[in-house]
Each structure stands twice: as structure tokens, then as C-alpha cells.
Write a protein that holds these residues in place. Structure first.
Motif, PDB file in Angstrom:
ATOM      1  N   PHE A 391       3.351  10.163  -3.426  1.00 39.31           N
ATOM      2  CA  PHE A 391       4.069   8.984  -3.924  1.00 39.31           C
ATOM      3  C   PHE A 391       4.893   8.352  -2.814  1.00 39.31           C
ATOM      4  CE2 PHE A 391       3.172  11.213  -7.875  1.00 39.31           C
ATOM      5  CZ  PHE A 391       2.857  10.184  -8.738  1.00 39.31           C
ATOM      6  N   TYR A 394       2.789   5.921  -0.463  1.00 40.17           N
ATOM      7  CA  TYR A 394       2.584   4.540  -0.919  1.00 40.17           C
ATOM      8  C   TYR A 394       3.905   3.793  -1.035  1.00 40.17           C
ATOM      9  CZ  TYR A 394      -2.430   4.765  -1.801  1.00 40.17           C
ATOM     10  OH  TYR A 394      -3.787   4.831  -1.646  1.00 40.17           O
ATOM     11  N   GLY A 395       4.955   4.473  -1.474  1.00 39.91           N
ATOM     12  CA  GLY A 395       6.249   3.824  -1.618  1.00 39.91           C
ATOM     13  C   GLY A 395       6.764   3.268  -0.300  1.00 39.91           C
ATOM     14  N   VAL A 450       9.406   9.019  -6.592  1.00 38.30           N
ATOM     15  CA  VAL A 450       8.236   8.732  -7.427  1.00 38.30           C
ATOM     16  C   VAL A 450       8.452   7.424  -8.196  1.00 38.30           C
ATOM     17  CG1 VAL A 450       6.896   9.501  -9.430  1.00 38.30           C
ATOM     18  CG2 VAL A 450       7.531  11.142  -7.649  1.00 38.30           C
ATOM     19  N   LEU A 451       9.638   7.277  -8.774  1.00 39.91           N
ATOM     20  CA  LEU A 451       9.975   6.053  -9.516  1.00 39.91           C
ATOM     21  C   LEU A 451       9.913   4.841  -8.601  1.00 39.91           C
ATOM     22  CD1 LEU A 451      11.027   4.685 -12.121  1.00 39.91           C
ATOM     23  CD2 LEU A 451      13.353   5.232 -11.337  1.00 39.91           C
ATOM     24  N   ILE A 454       6.249   3.754  -7.899  1.00 38.40           N
ATOM     25  CA  ILE A 454       5.592   3.117  -9.038  1.00 38.40           C
ATOM     26  C   ILE A 454       6.059   1.672  -9.216  1.00 38.40           C
ATOM     27  CG2 ILE A 454       5.374   3.160 -11.559  1.00 38.40           C
ATOM     28  CD1 ILE A 454       5.514   6.253 -11.354  1.00 38.40           C
ATOM     29  N   ILE A 457       4.727  -0.666  -6.321  1.00 40.26           N
ATOM     30  CA  ILE A 457       3.312  -1.024  -6.435  1.00 40.26           C
ATOM     31  C   ILE A 457       3.105  -2.093  -7.500  1.00 40.26           C
ATOM     32  CG2 ILE A 457       1.048  -0.143  -7.156  1.00 40.26           C
ATOM     33  CD1 ILE A 457       1.832   2.517  -5.756  1.00 40.26           C
ATOM     34  N   VAL A 458       3.772  -1.947  -8.642  1.00 42.17           N
ATOM     35  CA  VAL A 458       3.644  -2.923  -9.731  1.00 42.17           C
ATOM     36  C   VAL A 458       4.080  -4.308  -9.266  1.00 42.17           C
ATOM     37  CG1 VAL A 458       4.544  -3.605 -11.995  1.00 42.17           C
ATOM     38  CG2 VAL A 458       3.860  -1.232 -11.593  1.00 42.17           C
TER      39      VAL A 458
END
Length: 470
Positions: A391, A394-395, A450-451, A454, A457-458
Motif C-alpha cells: 500500500f 502506491y501511496g 493503507v488509508l 486508498i 488512488i480514488v
């Protein structure tokens, strides 16, 4: 696959590697995206790898002094991260604006932006340096340090904060080089800085010949000399070197329009990293409640973690440069494709590292300090944080892509949600209310990252960053 084919592939990769570290390629708005990522990422990964190698070597030397010495570094660096926040915020603005001007083929605009960024960095570092040098003991006390730790370690804090201009300018000028596509120059500056640090560390920490034994304060002396030398090298390249941005003394003119544009872009970046780094300060303050041995284990684990996060930041910085230059060249789709490909490569790397950390965390921490409580705390920290590494991959890339476009406001809002609204309350409740102790803090770190990934990406998929102007 034949031997000849393997030899050809190896030779081709080596040639690409050589081109990347020597900076012979600087066009990243056309041609193969994979090649562009490789050419930018290799020197940036090596640059960040040098930083993380030094962090490990530094803590290995200091661990031989005392547990208090290690804890001193942990507390001081949690405060220094606030300086990093300003440095990185200004650096993000410099990279975004310089890369955009380079993409537009406006070299003079890139030079003007570089000069204003350096001027801002000098001003901020002077203010912080005076304050940090005078109030070093008070800063450690506020961070929860015990009197014996303050007595032993305040000299380190005093010198590191007092000499913060070397940190500020090293970050800032390297950001200018990266924005211009001269990632190899930024890499060699870090090689020089951290190479000197590694050589000088044992000399000043333990003493040698006419050099007295300074203990943990010697680490700060070595750092200031190493980074100061690298800044002189950077300035030499800017004025007399071979980079795409070459300054003359006639360029040293304050331009308020360009400066305020940089401040406007950097405010989001500074706020973004102040949110993130101040949360680390509060986490470190919570960790100090569990004693010096647990704090030392946490500090070692974070240093080990940085060993792999720094190369990942290298790939993320490559994504930022590609986004800025391709937006400047009016190629937003190429910019987006560059981000997803970089994120994928970063995830491959981080996934492999997470397996190693999950299996061998305590062994790794034990290399630096064999005290059972230190190994237990540090090993647990490393394992829990490593569980979220994919995670993180990507973050980091996606948030840096926002920053490369000049949209530093979106990552700021994401950080506010992930770190202040979630991480800090969760860490406090888990550690003290639900009695999980240090493990509660470690869980908060992983879940917050992790948050962040996510949400990033959105929002990135919505594409508003493509129309951002700097």
C-alpha cells in the motif's frame, strides 16, 4: 533463452544504467515511458539509497555509545522532521515549477524559479537555526526526554538544528536538479554528502588522533561537514557545471512574482508534510512513555524501514518529474501512464522487501543493538509496518504525482484525514485506552498508510490534477 541472448540483455541493461547515472539522457516527454522511468528512477533510487545507508551506518555507530544516545537521535530527528517538512514542501514546489518550465522549453523561467527557491530556503533555515541552537535542551525536554538523556545528548540536538541550512539547501537544490531532469547530479551530491558522513562518523564519535571523542554529538558534526560539502558541490554545478540549469551571477535577482508563485505552490506541500511529520512527533512522544529501550527499538526500526522507503521515494520522485514535464509538454495521458507504471514497479520492490522484514525483523534489529527489550520492540515495529508495504508503494507514487503536477493541496487534505483524523487518535486509544502499548502505535502507522493509499488512488483517478496550473 540462449547465452548470447542473456549476454545481450545484460549488456543492454548495463548501458541503460550507465546512461542513467551519467545523466546523458534528459528528454522524458517522448519515446518509451518505461525507459524514461528507468532513466530517472535509477539515479533517484541510488540517491535515496545513499541517504538510507547513511541512516543505518549512523545508528550503528551511535548504538555503540549508549541507549540514551540512540534515543537522543530518535527524539531530535522527530523534531528535525519539521524542518524536513519545510524543506520538502519548498522542494516539491521547486520540482513542480522547474519541471513544468522545462517541459515548456522555458529555460530562463526555470532558472528564475531555482534562484527564488534557494533564497527562500536560506531565509527559513537561518530562522530555524538560531532558535534550535539556543533552545536545544528545552526542545528535548518538551519531547519527554529524561534529565540524563538531555545532559548526554543536547549537543547533538544543538548542532543538528543549528546547522539545518545544510539539510535545507541539500534537499532544495537536489529538487531543482530533479525537476530539470538532471537526476544524476542530485545522486552524486548525495554520494558525496553521505560518503563523507560515513567516513567522518567514527572519527568524531569515538575520536581519532587529534580529534577528541565527542560521543553522539560527533554524529552531528560529521553530518554538518558532509552535507555542507555537498551543498558547495551543488552550487559549483549550478554556476559552473553541466546541468540543464546553469546560473550566472546576473541571475541572482529577487523576482517577487516568481517567489510568490513558489510560496503558493509550496504552502500546500509544507502543510502536507507538517501534518505528516508532526504526527511522527506526537507518535515519538507517545513512545517515550514506554521507556528508553522501547524508544531505542522503535528508532532503530524506523531507520531500517527508511532503508527501503528511501529507494521507493526515489521512484516516486521520478513519477513527480515525469508528471511535471509531460504536463508542461501538454501530454497529460502520458503523465498518467507514467504514474501507474511507476507504482507497479514500486509495488514489486516493496512486496519483496516486506517478506524479508516479516521473516527476519528481530534478527535485523539485533544487528544494531542486542538488548532484549530493544530487539523485541524494534522487531515488532518492523513486522507490523512491513505488513502494509505494498500500500505504501502506491501511496507514495500517487501522492508525489499530485505534487509533481503542482496540486499540493489534495495530498495535504489526504494527510489531514489519514494522520490527524485517524492515526493519532487510533494510536492513543490503542496504546493507552485498550492497553496495547507500543503495538497500538505500530498498528496506527500501518493502518494510516493503507488509508492514505486508498484515498489517493480514488482521487487520482478523477483526473483533476491534469488541469492544474503552476
Amino acid at each position: 533463452m540462449t547465452t548470447d541472448h542473456i549476454n545481450f540483455t545484460f549488456k543492454k541493461l548495463f548501458n541503460y544504467f550507465w546512461i542513467a547515472i551519467t545523466g546523458k539522457e534528459s528528454e522524458f516527454t517522448s519515446g518509451s515511458i518505461r525507459r524514461a522511468i528507468f532513466m530517472l528512477s535509477i539515479p533517484m533510487i541510488l540517491e535515496m539509497l545513499m541517504e538510507s545507508i547513511f541512516a543505518l551506518v549512523d545508528i550503528a555507530y551511535v548504538s555503540q555509545v549508549s541507549v540514551n544516545a540512540v534515543a537522543t537521535i530518535g527524539l531530535t530527528e522527530s523534531v528535525v522532521t519539521l524542518i524536513y517538512a519545510v524543506a520538502i514542501g519548498l522542494s516539491m514546489a521547486a520540482t513542480a515549477v522547474v519541471s513544468r518550465r522545462i517541459g515548456e522549453k522555458d529555460i530562463q523561467g526555470a532558472k528564475e524559479s531555482a534562484v527564488q527557491a534557494i533564497a527562500l530556503g536560506i531565509l527559513v533555515s537561518l530562522i530555524v537555526g538560531v532558535f534550535g541552537f539556543i533552545y536545544a535542551k528545552e526542545i528535548l525536554s518538551i519531547m519527554g526526554a529524561e534529565p540524563d538523556l538531555i545532559s548526554e545528548g543536547y549537543g547533538y540536538t544543538q548542532l543538528l538544528l543549528g546547522g539545518n541550512s545544510t539539510i535545507m539547501l541539500l534537499f532544495l537544490i537536489n529538487a531543482i536538479f530533479r525537476g530539470a531532469g538532471d537526476a544524476s547530479i542530485a545522486m552524486w551530491a548525495l554520494v558525496l554528502s553521505n560518503g563523507l558522513n560515513i567516513i567522518l562518523d567514527p572519527l568524531f564519535i569515538f575520536g581519532w588522533g587529534p580529534i577528541p571523542e565527542y560521543g553522539v554529538m560527533g554524529a552531528a558534526i560529521a553530518t554538518n561537514i558532509g552535507r555542507g560539502t555537498a551543498v558547495l558541490f551543488q552550487l559549483g554545478i549550478l554556476f559552473f557545471g553541466w546541468g540543464r540549469i546553469k546560473l550566472a551571477f546576473t541571475d541572482l535577482i529577487l523576482n517577487t512574482k516568481v517567489m510568490f508563485n513558489l510560496i503558493r505552490v509550496s504552502l500546500g506541500g509544507i502543510a502536507q508534510f507538517l501534518i505528516g511529520t508532526s504526527s511522527w512527533v506526537f507518535l515519538m512522544r507517545m513512545m517515550s512513555e514506554f521507556g528508553s529501550e522501547v524508544l531505542a527499538g522503535y528508532t532503530i526500526a524506523i531507520r531500517v524501514m527508511l532503508f527501503t522507503l528511501m529507494p521507493s521515494w526515489g521512484m516516486s520522485n521520478a513519477a513527480a518529474t515525469l508528471v511535471g514535464q509531460n504536463l508542461g509538454a501538454n501530454k497529460p495521458e502520458r503523465a498518467e501512464t507514467s504514474v501507474w507504471k511507476t507504482g507497479k514497479y514500486n509495488a514489486y520492490f516493496m512486496g519483496l522487501v516486506s517478506v524479508i522484514y516479516l521473516l527476519y525483523a528481530k534478527n535485523i534489529v539485533g544487528w544494531f543493538n542486542a538488548t532484549p527489550a530493544v530487539v523485541e520492540s524494534g522487531g515488532l515495529c518492523l513486522q507490523i509496518i512491513a505488513a502494509g508495504y505494498i500500500f505504501y508503494a502506491y501511496g507514495m507514487v500517487v501522492t508525489q504525482a499530485f505534487n509533481g503536477s503542482g496540486d499540493t493541496g489534495t495530498p495535504t487534505r489526504i494527510n489531514l484525514i489519514a494522520f490527524w483524523a485517524f492515526q493519532l487518535p487510533f494510536a492513543y486509544l490503542a496504546a493507552f485506552y485498550f492497553k496495547l502499548g507500543a503495538m497500538g502505535v505500530f498498528m496506527a502507522i500501518t493502518l494510516a498508510e493503507v488509508l492514505l493509499a486508498i484515498i489517493s488512488i480514488v482521487l487520482f483517478k478523477k483526473g483533476k490534477w491534469k488541469s492544474f496550473q503552476v
